[in-house]
Design a protein around this motif. Sequence first.
Motif, PDB file in Angstrom:
ATOM      1  N   LEU A  44      -9.311 -17.079  -5.855  1.00  0.00           N
ATOM      2  CA  LEU A  44      -8.411 -15.939  -6.044  1.00  0.00           C
ATOM      3  C   LEU A  44      -7.573 -16.218  -7.289  1.00  0.00           C
ATOM      4  O   LEU A  44      -6.666 -17.047  -7.261  1.00  0.00           O
ATOM      5  CB  LEU A  44      -7.526 -15.743  -4.815  1.00  0.00           C
TER       6      LEU A  44
ATOM      7  N   SER B 271      -5.432  -9.022  -3.149  1.00  0.00           N
ATOM      8  CA  SER B 271      -6.055  -7.797  -3.648  1.00  0.00           C
ATOM      9  C   SER B 271      -5.040  -6.674  -3.831  1.00  0.00           C
ATOM     10  O   SER B 271      -5.329  -5.678  -4.493  1.00  0.00           O
ATOM     11  CB  SER B 271      -7.153  -7.332  -2.679  1.00  0.00           C
ATOM     12  N   LYS B 272      -3.846  -6.837  -3.269  1.00  0.00           N
ATOM     13  CA  LYS B 272      -2.832  -5.792  -3.323  1.00  0.00           C
ATOM     14  C   LYS B 272      -1.648  -6.166  -4.219  1.00  0.00           C
ATOM     15  O   LYS B 272      -1.133  -5.318  -4.945  1.00  0.00           O
ATOM     16  CB  LYS B 272      -2.341  -5.471  -1.910  1.00  0.00           C
TER      17      LYS B 272
ATOM     18  N   ALA C  28      -6.755 -13.377   0.858  1.00  0.00           N
ATOM     19  CA  ALA C  28      -7.585 -12.489   0.042  1.00  0.00           C
ATOM     20  C   ALA C  28      -7.087 -11.049   0.098  1.00  0.00           C
ATOM     21  O   ALA C  28      -7.098 -10.336  -0.916  1.00  0.00           O
ATOM     22  CB  ALA C  28      -9.038 -12.571   0.501  1.00  0.00           C
ATOM     23  N   THR C  29      -6.616 -10.631   1.274  1.00  0.00           N
ATOM     24  CA  THR C  29      -6.106  -9.264   1.424  1.00  0.00           C
ATOM     25  C   THR C  29      -4.857  -9.050   0.583  1.00  0.00           C
ATOM     26  O   THR C  29      -4.750  -8.074  -0.163  1.00  0.00           O
ATOM     27  CB  THR C  29      -5.791  -8.967   2.904  1.00  0.00           C
TER      28      THR C  29
ATOM     29  N   ASP D 115       0.835  -1.215   0.000  1.00  0.00           N
ATOM     30  CA  ASP D 115       0.000   0.000   0.000  1.00  0.00           C
ATOM     31  C   ASP D 115       0.866   1.260   0.000  1.00  0.00           C
ATOM     32  O   ASP D 115       0.593   2.223  -0.735  1.00  0.00           O
ATOM     33  CB  ASP D 115      -0.915   0.016   1.226  1.00  0.00           C
TER      34      ASP D 115
ATOM     35  N   LYS E 162     -14.300 -14.824  -0.372  1.00  0.00           N
ATOM     36  CA  LYS E 162     -14.026 -14.169  -1.649  1.00  0.00           C
ATOM     37  C   LYS E 162     -14.083 -15.136  -2.840  1.00  0.00           C
ATOM     38  O   LYS E 162     -14.081 -14.708  -3.995  1.00  0.00           O
ATOM     39  CB  LYS E 162     -12.646 -13.499  -1.614  1.00  0.00           C
TER      40      LYS E 162
END
Length: 374
Positions: A365, A135-136, A131-132, A110, A362
Amino acid sequence: MKRILSLLLIISMVLMTTGCRSNVATSGDSSKYKIGIVTGTVSQGEEEYQAAQQILDEYGSDKIVTATYPDNFSTETEATIAQVVGLASDKDVKAIVFVQAVPGTAAAIDKVRETRPDMLFICGVVAEDPATVASKADICLLVDEISMGRSVIEQAVKQGAKTFVHISFARHLSYATIAARRELFVKNCEELGIEYVEATAPDPTGDAGVSGAQQWIIENIPEYVKQYGKDTAFFSTNCSMQEPLIRTIAQENAIFPQQCCPSPYHGYPAAMGIDVAGHEGDVDYMLNSITSKVAEYGNTGRMSTWNVAVNMLMVKSSVKYAIEYCEGRTNGTVDEEVLFKIFNEEAGGQEVKVSNYVDETKGTLDNFYLLLCP
């Protein structure tokens, strides 16, 4: 006067156009890039560290830059973030490979994306919520720990195990994949008729440190063997515990199906006193050396590992993919055809089974890949 102004305007437009073309040419220069590699130190992740050093030696410092996260990464996330941001501060760094992707990885991505949104991130051995991180990061890699919930127990049974001791601690058991694998261990032990035993060791990132966790292994494995017998298989979820675990199991003639991050290079060389100098990356040499050393302990057939150095495979495959990406030879950010081919090449031509991680909330992935090697 008008002619002079017109001439100046034309010259100005030519210069501006030339400048734009020059910028395009520079940004398209595939030779001008660097790849950053973030790994643990020798004490927490020697395999990844050595892989990064081998890549640095191969490609040179004009193409590869390396950094390490702190041993106590769970309490020093700011230091981890700082290392990643430091790599990204070099404008020539176009991709960052992060193995192991310890706590702090998501926050580091981030932070970098605030100024470098186009940075390619490939994260291996993901320790935060899948999942976190998916997503990045652009690509995520992990040993197929879910399938290991069955394969490890089957291997232990083949080796004659009547009891299976699972060694971990609270922090690791909070990881989704480790927790899911543990549940499968329990289930498959019951199905295959061996006793499951839960053992809680000190967290190496806690007050006792790595040395305290290793000392726990040395003191407690013999006690478990006394209690349950030599046909007891042991499995620890932590990398820094593998060396004393392997050595103590060999001394006790107990059973060792595989390491947490299965590889001939993980724990075995130091535990067995095998000289790796001159044989870096020579898997056949390492497997033969392990076989000989295990025989010296009189424990043949009761200790095993994968025949692929999986964490090294993740580091090297990720860097080679990043090179293909930076040089414009991939179809977009995630090109599975190129990526999977590199996996198999790094595995010595053997097939690496690849599947997608399926998150409970989610779903599948698409950029998170699970690897299972022979």
